[in-house]
Design a protein around this motif. Structure first.
Motif, PDB file in Angstrom:
ATOM      1  N   ASP A   1       0.793  -1.191  -0.026  1.00  0.00           N
ATOM      2  CA  ASP A   1      -0.036   0.050   0.027  1.00  0.00           C
ATOM      3  C   ASP A   1       0.986   1.269   0.070  1.00  0.00           C
ATOM      4  OD1 ASP A   1      -1.894   2.072   0.228  1.00  0.00           O
ATOM      5  OD2 ASP A   1      -2.787   1.253   2.164  1.00  0.00           O
ATOM      6  N   VAL A   2       1.107   1.924  -1.170  1.00  0.00           N
ATOM      7  CA  VAL A   2       2.138   2.800  -1.455  1.00  0.00           C
ATOM      8  C   VAL A   2       1.764   4.030  -1.911  1.00  0.00           C
ATOM      9  CG1 VAL A   2       4.431   3.551  -2.466  1.00  0.00           C
ATOM     10  CG2 VAL A   2       3.901   1.222  -1.082  1.00  0.00           C
ATOM     11  N   SER A   3       1.840   5.164  -1.604  1.00  0.00           N
ATOM     12  CA  SER A   3       1.467   6.502  -2.380  1.00  0.00           C
ATOM     13  C   SER A   3       2.897   7.266  -2.234  1.00  0.00           C
ATOM     14  CB  SER A   3       0.547   7.260  -1.738  1.00  0.00           C
ATOM     15  OG  SER A   3      -0.638   6.683  -1.441  1.00  0.00           O
ATOM     16  N   LEU A   4       3.287   8.040  -3.397  1.00  0.00           N
ATOM     17  CA  LEU A   4       4.403   8.813  -3.609  1.00  0.00           C
ATOM     18  C   LEU A   4       4.035   9.744  -5.018  1.00  0.00           C
ATOM     19  CD1 LEU A   4       6.119   7.553  -6.266  1.00  0.00           C
ATOM     20  CD2 LEU A   4       6.829   5.973  -4.609  1.00  0.00           C
ATOM     21  N   ALA A   5       5.041  10.810  -4.805  1.00  0.00           N
ATOM     22  CA  ALA A   5       4.903  11.737  -5.925  1.00  0.00           C
ATOM     23  C   ALA A   5       6.113  12.253  -6.419  1.00  0.00           C
ATOM     24  CB  ALA A   5       3.816  12.894  -5.740  1.00  0.00           C
ATOM     25  N   LEU A   6       6.610  12.746  -7.560  1.00  0.00           N
ATOM     26  CA  LEU A   6       7.691  13.231  -8.063  1.00  0.00           C
ATOM     27  C   LEU A   6       7.340  14.587  -8.786  1.00  0.00           C
ATOM     28  CD1 LEU A   6       8.479  10.267  -8.195  1.00  0.00           C
ATOM     29  CD2 LEU A   6      10.417  11.077  -9.677  1.00  0.00           C
ATOM     30  N   GLY A   7       8.064  15.777  -8.332  1.00  0.00           N
ATOM     31  CA  GLY A   7       7.892  16.872  -9.071  1.00  0.00           C
ATOM     32  C   GLY A   7       8.717  17.036 -10.533  1.00  0.00           C
ATOM     33  N   PRO A   8       8.500  17.958 -11.245  1.00  0.00           N
ATOM     34  CA  PRO A   8       9.210  17.907 -12.461  1.00  0.00           C
ATOM     35  C   PRO A   8      10.779  17.791 -12.367  1.00  0.00           C
ATOM     36  CG  PRO A   8       7.426  19.850 -12.448  1.00  0.00           C
ATOM     37  CD  PRO A   8       7.633  19.246 -10.970  1.00  0.00           C
ATOM     38  N   GLY A   9      11.252  16.980 -13.374  1.00  0.00           N
ATOM     39  CA  GLY A   9      12.396  16.823 -13.184  1.00  0.00           C
ATOM     40  C   GLY A   9      13.452  16.114 -11.957  1.00  0.00           C
ATOM     41  N   GLU A  10      12.577  15.624 -11.157  1.00  0.00           N
ATOM     42  CA  GLU A  10      13.051  15.123  -9.906  1.00  0.00           C
ATOM     43  C   GLU A  10      13.447  13.535 -10.026  1.00  0.00           C
ATOM     44  OE1 GLU A  10      11.272  17.902  -6.385  1.00  0.00           O
ATOM     45  OE2 GLU A  10      10.362  15.672  -6.593  1.00  0.00           O
ATOM     46  N   THR A  11      14.464  13.208  -9.207  1.00  0.00           N
ATOM     47  CA  THR A  11      14.739  11.849  -9.259  1.00  0.00           C
ATOM     48  C   THR A  11      14.467  11.396  -7.736  1.00  0.00           C
ATOM     49  OG1 THR A  11      16.645  11.677 -10.691  1.00  0.00           O
ATOM     50  CG2 THR A  11      16.720  10.187  -9.028  1.00  0.00           C
ATOM     51  N   LEU A  12      13.883  10.225  -7.590  1.00  0.00           N
ATOM     52  CA  LEU A  12      13.365   9.749  -6.274  1.00  0.00           C
ATOM     53  C   LEU A  12      14.283   8.535  -5.990  1.00  0.00           C
ATOM     54  CD1 LEU A  12      11.305   9.678  -3.812  1.00  0.00           C
ATOM     55  CD2 LEU A  12      10.083   8.098  -5.039  1.00  0.00           C
ATOM     56  N   ALA A  13      14.796   8.415  -4.969  1.00  0.00           N
ATOM     57  CA  ALA A  13      15.648   7.103  -4.611  1.00  0.00           C
ATOM     58  C   ALA A  13      14.556   6.401  -3.693  1.00  0.00           C
ATOM     59  CB  ALA A  13      17.029   7.328  -3.807  1.00  0.00           C
ATOM     60  N   VAL A  14      14.349   4.991  -3.890  1.00  0.00           N
ATOM     61  CA  VAL A  14      13.613   3.993  -2.920  1.00  0.00           C
ATOM     62  C   VAL A  14      14.497   3.186  -2.263  1.00  0.00           C
ATOM     63  CG1 VAL A  14      11.589   2.475  -2.821  1.00  0.00           C
ATOM     64  CG2 VAL A  14      11.697   4.385  -4.536  1.00  0.00           C
ATOM     65  N   LEU A  15      14.576   3.356  -0.880  1.00  0.00           N
ATOM     66  CA  LEU A  15      15.485   2.518   0.022  1.00  0.00           C
ATOM     67  C   LEU A  15      14.438   1.398   0.681  1.00  0.00           C
ATOM     68  CD1 LEU A  15      17.626   5.364   1.073  1.00  0.00           C
ATOM     69  CD2 LEU A  15      18.052   3.885  -0.693  1.00  0.00           C
ATOM     70  N   GLY A  16      14.961   0.219   1.398  1.00  0.00           N
ATOM     71  CA  GLY A  16      14.470  -0.522   1.994  1.00  0.00           C
ATOM     72  C   GLY A  16      15.120  -2.031   2.113  1.00  0.00           C
ATOM     73  N   PRO A  17      14.667  -2.717   2.982  1.00  0.00           N
ATOM     74  CA  PRO A  17      15.495  -4.011   3.269  1.00  0.00           C
ATOM     75  C   PRO A  17      14.796  -4.969   2.137  1.00  0.00           C
ATOM     76  CG  PRO A  17      13.651  -3.700   4.888  1.00  0.00           C
ATOM     77  CD  PRO A  17      13.803  -2.416   4.225  1.00  0.00           C
ATOM     78  N   ASN A  18      15.383  -6.094   1.827  1.00  0.00           N
ATOM     79  CA  ASN A  18      14.737  -7.170   1.073  1.00  0.00           C
ATOM     80  C   ASN A  18      13.551  -7.537   1.248  1.00  0.00           C
ATOM     81  OD1 ASN A  18      17.106  -7.151  -0.618  1.00  0.00           O
ATOM     82  ND2 ASN A  18      18.185  -8.818   0.746  1.00  0.00           N
ATOM     83  N   GLY A  19      12.575  -7.488   0.404  1.00  0.00           N
ATOM     84  CA  GLY A  19      11.238  -7.914   0.700  1.00  0.00           C
ATOM     85  C   GLY A  19      10.347  -6.891   1.081  1.00  0.00           C
ATOM     86  N   ALA A  20      10.800  -5.667   0.904  1.00  0.00           N
ATOM     87  CA  ALA A  20      10.321  -4.351   1.364  1.00  0.00           C
ATOM     88  C   ALA A  20       8.941  -3.842   0.153  1.00  0.00           C
ATOM     89  CB  ALA A  20      11.093  -3.321   1.367  1.00  0.00           C
ATOM     90  N   GLY A  21       9.071  -4.716  -0.774  1.00  0.00           N
ATOM     91  CA  GLY A  21       8.266  -4.185  -1.983  1.00  0.00           C
ATOM     92  C   GLY A  21       8.571  -3.347  -3.087  1.00  0.00           C
ATOM     93  N   LYS A  22      10.138  -2.996  -2.852  1.00  0.00           N
ATOM     94  CA  LYS A  22      10.393  -1.915  -3.792  1.00  0.00           C
ATOM     95  C   LYS A  22      10.575  -2.378  -5.443  1.00  0.00           C
ATOM     96  CE  LYS A  22      14.778  -2.268  -2.085  1.00  0.00           C
ATOM     97  NZ  LYS A  22      14.549  -3.370  -1.083  1.00  0.00           N
ATOM     98  N   SER A  23      10.671  -3.936  -5.680  1.00  0.00           N
ATOM     99  CA  SER A  23      10.493  -4.007  -7.140  1.00  0.00           C
ATOM    100  C   SER A  23       9.252  -4.304  -7.399  1.00  0.00           C
ATOM    101  CB  SER A  23      11.156  -5.608  -7.115  1.00  0.00           C
ATOM    102  OG  SER A  23      12.497  -5.431  -7.046  1.00  0.00           O
ATOM    103  N   THR A  24       8.222  -4.489  -6.607  1.00  0.00           N
ATOM    104  CA  THR A  24       6.931  -4.591  -6.783  1.00  0.00           C
ATOM    105  C   THR A  24       6.276  -3.226  -7.377  1.00  0.00           C
ATOM    106  OG1 THR A  24       6.369  -6.185  -5.326  1.00  0.00           O
ATOM    107  CG2 THR A  24       4.520  -4.765  -5.791  1.00  0.00           C
TER     108      THR A  24
END
Length: 348
Positions: free
Chosen positions: A15-38
């Protein structure tokens, strides 16, 4: 262009919500199994959530709550996914691999090769144009994969741990390349490396167990972590300062180190080094060029087979024998020393 995303996937407790502004890069961090690749799979259209919506600018990628649910197929989303492995077509040359995206979008063979050549030059891989993927090193193949992703002209670039399979020599080169090509470009990068986040991302999201547990500007999150995972990452010493002719002017004094990219005199930059690279003395040391920080010990705690010595925002890992020999305790005045070769300085 802005990017907005919200989705739930009950089977994976996602269950995830996020947003990026124009031209922004977002890094997603977290342990294995956190849902990053999902997360990346849903954005790319490879995995359908139970509910949610996502949009790049005015274009809807999916909206599962609409009266007539909308699901844009992967090839028409305007996204490009760069995985841990380059996944180049083995039967095509480097040039034809990079030209594949532009050609699939309607460019003629001549036009697509011209586009591909431009991106090969931008990624310093133009000399490899005639080679097949089997003739490339890991670092070369991953740089070609970056060129191929960018040649497709994506509105959002998705990077799934692009440095994970690279050796210690190829990873810094890839990091410098990404810093250059991601400027003013919407991108989401999944990484386990705090240096990737510090160098490449405007904002950070920390994911744990399929949920966002922390989010904000990169330096703010990593300097003042609130989530358990970010607190673990914050074990890296991070010192902000201003670029000088000698290195970096910081609240702790002048800091010397190795830069992973060009630095501009007078602009903000950050020095980073691991606690394992720090030695602790009771008096100022002498010898080879070193960075010395005078500090007061605030905490001592077990850290694996070592003792983590904290002095405010600084930390050092030393052996129990060294701690006993130094008779360290909270309130002890000490000197934290780290060689310049162990310090990385990067533009803020």
């Amino acid at each position: 262009m802005t990017f907005r995303f919200e989705a739930t996937l009950e089977a994976r407790n996602f269950d995830v919500s996020l947003a990026l502004g124009p031209g922004e890069t977002l890094a997603v961090l977290g342990p294995n199994g956190a849902g990053k690749s999902t997360l990346l799979s849903i954005i790319a259209g490879l995995l359908r959530p139970d509910s949610g919506r996502a949009a790049i600018g005015d274009r809807t990628l999916f909206d599962l709550a609409a009266p007539k649910p909308h699901w844009e197929p992967p090839h028409s989303r305007g996204t490009a996914l760069l995985a841990q492995e380059p996944l180049l077509f083995p039967h095509l040359s480097v040039l034809e691999n990079v030209a594949f995206g532009p050609r699939s979008k309607g460019e003629t063979p001549t036009e697509s090769r011209k586009t591909a050549s431009g991106w090969l030059a931008a990624t310093n891989t133009d000399s490899l144009a005639k080679r097949r993927p089997g003739e490339l090193s890991g670092g070369q193949a991953q740089r070609v994969a970056v060129a191929r992703a960018l040649a497709a002209g994506p509105d959002l670039l998705l990077l799934d741990e692009p440095m994970a399979a690279l050796d210690i020599h190829a990873a810094p080169q890839m990091r410098r390349l990404l810093k250059r090509v991601l400027e003013n470009r919407n991108a989401i990068i999944i990484t386990h490396d705090i240096l990737d986040a510090l160098m490449l991302a405007d904002h950070v999201v920390v994911m744990e167990n399929g949920h966002v547990t922390e989010a904000g500007p990169t330096r703010e999150v990593l300097n003042r972590p609130r989530s358990r995972f970010a607190a673990g990452l914050a074990g890296l010493n991070v010192i902000p300062g201003t670029v000088t002719a000698e290195g970096l002017s910081t609240p702790y004094g002048e800091v010397s180190g190795t830069s992973e990219g060009p630095l501009v005199h007078g602009e903000s930059a950050t020095a980073a080094f691991p606690p394992s690279a720090v030695s602790v003395f009771l008096s100022p040391p002498h010898g080879s060029p070193r960075n010395t920080f005078e500090a007061t010990i605030t905490d001592l705690e077990p850290h694996g087979h070592h003792i983590r010595v904290r002095a405010g925002d600084l930390s050092a890992d030393i052996t129990p024998a060294a701690m006993a020999d130094l008779a360290l305790e909270p309130g002890t005045r000490a000197y934290f020393v780290v060689k310049a070769t162990a310090v990385t300085i990067y533009a803020a």
